[in-house]
Design a protein around this motif. Structure first.
Motif, PDB file in Angstrom:
ATOM      1  N   THR A 202       0.608  -0.989   0.169  1.00 32.69           N
ATOM      2  CA  THR A 202       0.090  -0.128   0.079  1.00 32.69           C
ATOM      3  C   THR A 202       0.903   1.221  -0.077  1.00 32.69           C
ATOM      4  O   THR A 202       0.425   1.991  -1.030  1.00 32.69           O
ATOM      5  CB  THR A 202      -0.697   0.187   1.169  1.00 32.69           C
ATOM      6  N   VAL A 203       1.592   1.570   0.849  1.00 29.92           N
ATOM      7  CA  VAL A 203       2.080   2.407   1.223  1.00 29.92           C
ATOM      8  C   VAL A 203       3.063   2.996  -0.411  1.00 29.92           C
ATOM      9  O   VAL A 203       3.296   3.890  -0.603  1.00 29.92           O
ATOM     10  CB  VAL A 203       3.621   2.166   2.118  1.00 29.92           C
ATOM     11  N   GLU A 204       4.114   1.924  -0.397  1.00 26.53           N
ATOM     12  CA  GLU A 204       4.884   1.797  -1.851  1.00 26.53           C
ATOM     13  C   GLU A 204       4.004   1.946  -3.290  1.00 26.53           C
ATOM     14  O   GLU A 204       4.334   3.134  -3.924  1.00 26.53           O
ATOM     15  CB  GLU A 204       5.868   0.417  -1.937  1.00 26.53           C
ATOM     16  N   CYS A 205       2.394   1.861  -2.993  1.00 24.19           N
ATOM     17  CA  CYS A 205       1.713   1.997  -4.581  1.00 24.19           C
ATOM     18  C   CYS A 205       0.955   3.693  -4.072  1.00 24.19           C
ATOM     19  O   CYS A 205       1.292   4.194  -5.037  1.00 24.19           O
ATOM     20  CB  CYS A 205       0.204   1.420  -4.349  1.00 24.19           C
ATOM     21  N   LEU A 206       1.115   4.275  -2.761  1.00 22.89           N
ATOM     22  CA  LEU A 206       0.097   5.721  -2.388  1.00 22.89           C
ATOM     23  C   LEU A 206       1.994   6.405  -3.212  1.00 22.89           C
ATOM     24  O   LEU A 206       1.800   7.127  -3.235  1.00 22.89           O
ATOM     25  CB  LEU A 206       0.612   5.610  -1.410  1.00 22.89           C
ATOM     26  N   GLY A 207       3.176   5.899  -2.917  1.00 25.49           N
ATOM     27  CA  GLY A 207       4.133   6.714  -2.923  1.00 25.49           C
ATOM     28  C   GLY A 207       4.344   7.047  -4.533  1.00 25.49           C
ATOM     29  O   GLY A 207       4.718   7.866  -5.176  1.00 25.49           O
ATOM     30  N   ALA A 208       4.706   5.856  -5.147  1.00 23.85           N
ATOM     31  CA  ALA A 208       4.432   5.740  -6.303  1.00 23.85           C
ATOM     32  C   ALA A 208       3.611   6.909  -7.435  1.00 23.85           C
ATOM     33  O   ALA A 208       3.773   7.678  -7.936  1.00 23.85           O
ATOM     34  CB  ALA A 208       4.157   4.638  -7.279  1.00 23.85           C
ATOM     35  N   VAL A 209       2.069   6.884  -7.053  1.00 20.21           N
ATOM     36  CA  VAL A 209       1.213   7.521  -7.062  1.00 20.21           C
ATOM     37  C   VAL A 209       1.020   7.934  -7.120  1.00 20.21           C
ATOM     38  O   VAL A 209       1.035   9.293  -8.227  1.00 20.21           O
ATOM     39  CB  VAL A 209      -0.318   6.925  -7.388  1.00 20.21           C
ATOM     40  N   VAL A 210       1.890   8.735  -5.357  1.00 25.20           N
ATOM     41  CA  VAL A 210       1.354  10.319  -5.117  1.00 25.20           C
ATOM     42  C   VAL A 210       2.554  10.843  -5.789  1.00 25.20           C
ATOM     43  O   VAL A 210       2.980  12.316  -5.990  1.00 25.20           O
ATOM     44  CB  VAL A 210       0.804  10.269  -3.618  1.00 25.20           C
TER      45      VAL A 210
END
Length: 532
Positions: A202-210
């Motif tokens: 989750t945190v990796e996906c949020l980091g990549a998207v945001v």
């Protein structure tokens, strides 16, 4: 003076007895069924929250007492459709309760104004005073009380968080998933903590998207203790939230805050080798925002959600710089636990129900990789499993509390005066057989295809993403991640999950499956991995 103090101490037990008798027998809520001890103080509910037993309350209280249960001196829980329609009405639902006073300015404003109102009423009773609470003009979707401002903020950011816009970030999630699949395969089926790995993803996906950024959790195979630390903080927040005075006093006196926390046994330490992601998120976001607001900003080709938010600020001045800076952090603050909770519940439920797992695998293996948001949204049985897992294991474990407005309201043969804290408990609401069928407590994805059930009502009376006008603004971002991550993991691995008994898992206001162990066993047939 000593005699006066002794007299005061002698009066205290009598005062407590009078208050207790009033709350149990003469209070406007005295006829509402529920544990009598709950009527005395919020300490009863706080004790269960402190022990992580709020999910148990959600499953048992309404079975024993019916659709309305008194859980505190001035708090009532419901599990009915009628209550949901009134409390969380999209156009004129009730405002949030004091539990959400995470913003100290709101708490102080309200309580100081209340004191002023009482004092003025004593000295100038002929004046008709109206209590108004003004919150700071910042972006705080959790505790914002000004509904005009809240709706304005929602309208401004709405297009950016619509699925049509979020789809352009799918490639960023695909990049994260390639790393996740590679790293999980290198573990060769070793047992891992399911919640921690879902948090890593989750945190990796949020980091990549945001932010077009990675915290490095995948390669480290750990989230630096952030998931366990954050969950323990919810134990702390849940207890404090039931005593708003403690939030205020604890802010102005750290000693009082520490003593109150110790009294309740809710202190916790930062884990060893703790590696927070909030500090770099704040730093990187601030630097980019600062650079973008210069008279001649440097070229920045990154296409991510922060770039969209910066452009929104430039195009729409109503989206203030304060909002911009706050929302850059909110994407992580509000998203990392809710999305983790959803992912954990979905993977755990599917993996622990062989028949459902088999059908999901068959459905997922028919589509190309990487699985797109649109394709995943069209996988009917997979979607039914997602809805069923989130129904049984909602992110929130207690009622979403609201305040009864000035006119009060009546329901289920009871009247609830202005100021009463009311709300539907997601655990009990989602297991109400009148909505979800006689087997509402069971994991049964087929119920979403059952013509004998009202599936529209099942979707409507649902608090998975909040209720009414206060539904989660980032819902579609969370779903985009969930809908892409889950089928990818199902396609690449044979997942085995060992879920501990519910009594061994703590549940607070934020309720997450914790302690579950998983094994991601790489599938022998590698032909389907070409898309990843």
């Amino acid at each position: 003076m000593l005699l006066a103090m002794l007299n005061g101490l002698a009066v205290l037990p009598l005062a407590l007895m009078v208050i207790s008798l009033y709350r149990v027998f003469f209070h406007p809520l005295s006829r509402v069924p529920g544990p009598k001890i709950a009527a005395l103080s919020n300490a009863w509910l706080a004790w269960h929250a402190r022990n992580g037993r709020v999910r148990e309350l959600g499953k048992t209280l309404h079975r024993k007492y019916g659709p309305v249960v008194r859980v505190g001196p001035n708090e009532v829980w419901f599990d009915s459709k009628d209550a949901f329609k009134i409390i969380y009405n999209a156009s004129n639902g009730f405002e949030k309760s004091d539990f959400y006073c995470t913003n100290i300015h709101i708490c102080m404003n309200k309580y100081l104004l209340t004191l002023a109102l009482v004092a003025t009423a004593l000295y100038r009773p002929q004046v008709n005073w109206k209590l108004e609470v003004h919150s700071p003009d910042t972006l705080d979707f959790l505790s914002e009380r000004d509904m005009k401002r809240y709706r304005l903020q929602r309208r401004l950011i709405g297009p950016l968080y619509h699925p049509s816009n979020l789809k352009k970030y799918e490639s960023a999630v695909d990049g994260v998933l390639r790393q996740v699949v590679s790293q999980l395969k290198s573990l060769a089926g070793a047992e891992v903590d399911l919640k921690q790995w879902m948090h890593i993803i989750t945190v990796e996906c949020l980091g990549a998207v945001v932010l077009s950024w990675s915290p490095g959790y995948i390669n480290a195979r750990t989230d630096g203790g952030t998931s366990s630390h954050a969950y323990l903080s919810w134990r702390h927040k849940t207890v404090f939230g039931l005593f708003p005075f403690a939030v205020i006093a604890g802010t102005y006196s750290k000693t009082f805050g520490r003593l109150f926390a110790r009294l309740w046994g809710i202190t916790f330490r930062t884990p060893k080798n703790f590696k927070t992601f909030f500090t770099p998120v704040y730093q990187k976001g601030s630097r980019r925002i600062n650079a973008s607001l210069r008279p001649k900003p440097p070229a920045d080709t990154r296409q991510d959600l922060l770039a969209d938010l910066i452009q929104l600020h430039k195009d729409r001045p109503l989206f203030q710089e304060t909002y911009l800076r706050r929302l850059a952090i909110t994407n992580f603050g509000a998203g990392h636990e809710t999305t983790t909770s959803a992912l954990t519940a979905v993977i755990a439920m599917i993996a622990s129900h062989p028949k459902s797992k088999k059908r999901v695998v068959e459905e997922v293996e028919q589509v190309a990789r990487p699985v797109s948001f649109d394709v995943s949204s069209g996988l009917s049985y997979t979607q039914a499993c997602i809805k069923e897992a989130q129904r049984l294991h909602p992110v929130i474990g207690m009622a979403l509390p609201r305040k009864v407005p000035t006119e009060g309201f009546s329901l289920h043969g009871q009247h609830f005066p202005a100021g009463t804290t009311v709300g539907c408990n997601p655990i009990s609401l989602h297991q109400n057989p009148n909505i979800f069928g006689p087997d509402a407590e069971a994991f049964n994805p087929d119920r979403w295809f059952d013509e004998a059930l009202d599936t529209k009502a099942m979707k409507r009376y649902n608090l998975t993403w909040g209720g009414g006008a206060r539904t989660c603004p980032g819902r579609h971002l969370a779903e985009m991640i969930l809908y892409k991550v889950m089928p990818t993991l199902i396609a690449e691995f044979d997942i085995e999950v060992d879920i501990p008994p519910e009594e061994d898992m703590p549940f607070y206001f934020m309720a997450m499956l914790s302690g579950a162990k998983a094994r991601f066993l790489p599938k022998e047939n590698e032909n389907h991995t070409t898309g990843i």
